[in-house]
Design an enzyme around this catalytic site. Structure first.
Site, short mmCIF file in Angstrom:
data_model
loop_
_atom_site.label_atom_id
_atom_site.label_comp_id
_atom_site.label_asym_id
_atom_site.label_seq_id
_atom_site.Cartn_x
_atom_site.Cartn_y
_atom_site.Cartn_z
N CYS A 1 0.54 21.25 59.19
CA CYS A 1 -0.85 21.12 59.05
C CYS A 1 -1.16 19.85 59.37
O CYS A 1 -0.46 18.93 59.96
CB CYS A 1 -1.38 21.51 57.78
SG CYS A 1 -0.70 20.54 56.57
N ASN B 1 0.16 17.73 55.54
CA ASN B 1 1.59 18.00 54.87
C ASN B 1 1.26 17.84 53.28
O ASN B 1 2.43 17.71 52.58
CB ASN B 1 2.61 17.51 55.38
CG ASN B 1 3.92 17.93 55.06
OD1 ASN B 1 4.97 17.22 55.01
ND2 ASN B 1 3.87 19.27 54.91
N CYS C 1 -1.28 19.95 51.51
CA CYS C 1 -2.01 21.28 51.26
C CYS C 1 -1.57 22.59 51.88
O CYS C 1 -0.90 23.10 50.92
CB CYS C 1 -3.63 20.87 51.48
SG CYS C 1 -4.32 19.88 50.55
N ARG C 2 -1.93 22.75 52.82
CA ARG C 2 -1.58 24.12 53.74
C ARG C 2 -0.03 24.21 54.12
O ARG C 2 0.54 25.39 53.67
CB ARG C 2 -2.33 24.41 54.93
CG ARG C 2 -4.10 24.62 54.59
CD ARG C 2 -4.62 24.36 55.86
NE ARG C 2 -4.82 22.84 56.34
CZ ARG C 2 -5.35 22.66 57.27
NH1 ARG C 2 -5.92 23.46 58.13
NH2 ARG C 2 -5.08 21.10 57.94
N SER C 3 0.52 23.27 54.74
CA SER C 3 1.79 23.47 55.26
C SER C 3 2.87 23.44 53.93
O SER C 3 3.95 24.31 54.06
CB SER C 3 2.25 22.71 56.39
OG SER C 3 2.25 21.25 55.92
N ASP D 1 -9.05 24.27 56.10
CA ASP D 1 -8.47 23.17 55.47
C ASP D 1 -9.19 23.07 54.19
O ASP D 1 -10.52 22.97 54.08
CB ASP D 1 -8.74 21.87 56.21
CG ASP D 1 -8.36 20.38 55.70
OD1 ASP D 1 -8.03 20.30 54.65
OD2 ASP D 1 -8.41 19.67 56.39
P1 4NP Z 1 -3.69 19.63 55.02
O1 4NP Z 1 -4.88 19.02 54.39
O2 4NP Z 1 -3.60 19.36 56.41
O3 4NP Z 1 -3.58 21.10 54.56
O4 4NP Z 1 -2.44 19.01 54.32
C1 4NP Z 1 -5.37 17.91 54.34
C2 4NP Z 1 -4.82 16.89 53.60
C3 4NP Z 1 -5.21 15.46 53.57
C4 4NP Z 1 -6.45 15.19 54.56
C5 4NP Z 1 -6.88 16.00 55.31
C6 4NP Z 1 -6.45 17.39 55.08
N1 4NP Z 1 -6.71 13.94 54.43
O5 4NP Z 1 -7.88 13.45 55.02
O6 4NP Z 1 -6.20 13.02 53.88
#
Ligand code: 4NP
Length: 159
Positions: free
Chosen positions: A10, A13, A15-17, A127
């Site tokens: 993702c 790294n 939240c989703r992955s 997201d």
């Molecule tokens: P992820 O979510 O891609 O599912 O881990 C996010 C985590 C952090 C951020 C964006 C999306 N960020 O902007 O820091």
């Protein structure tokens, strides 16, 4: 026996992955395939290297019996395409950013995770980072469903 190596990707790294990693680890364990399938996750960005998953992701996953607390963020690198057989991304932006660093000789599966889903309403895992807790439940719903399809695909085509 050669292991099948699966990487979830993702943006951050956190939240989703890592959620996908935790869910798929449990499904692989429940199927008794933990010696045959290796699992990891990474982010296309380097923003959260070394960090544990987002507290909301940990809590939502814990509510369904998945433990994400020991996972740590890392960034996707070109060498991952020499190691992993399946690289499953959460959205089209992840797909474009992954393709941009994939070596031309990569012959594995680089795909949206939801290509393995049984539902058609979503083609990307949204997201959840800037939204509320509900977003993390939607992420889990989509990931649980598509990980079932992914495991079936691996059992049929790669083991
Ligand atoms: P992820 O979510 O891609 O599912 O881990 C996010 C985590 C952090 C951020 C964006 C999306 N960020 O902007 O820091």
């Amino acid at each position: 026996m050669k292991k099948v190596k699966v990487l979830f990707v993702c943006l951050g790294n956190i939240c989703r992955s890592p959620t996908a990693e935790g869910v798929f680890r449990k499904k692989v364990l429940d199927a008794g395939l933990q010696e045959r399938i290796e699992i990891d996750s990474a982010g296309t960005s380097g923003w959260h290297i070394g960090e544990p998953p987002d507290k909301r992701a940990i809590a939502a996953a814990k509510g369904r019996g998945y433990d994400l607390a020991t996972l740590r963020g890392r960034q996707l690198v070109g060498d991952d395409f020499r190691v992993f057989d399946y690289i499953l991304v959460m959205d089209r932006e992840n797909l474009a950013n992954s393709k941009a660093i994939a070596p031309s000789e990569f012959s594995g599966c680089l795909s949206l995770l939801l290509a393995f889903s049984s539902q058609s309403r979503y083609s990307e895992v949204p997201d959840p980072y800037y939204g509320g807790d509900q977003g993390f439940d939607t992420v889990l719903d989509l990931i649980e469903d598509s990980c079932d399809g992914l495991l079936k695909d691996i059992e049929r085509n790669a083991l």
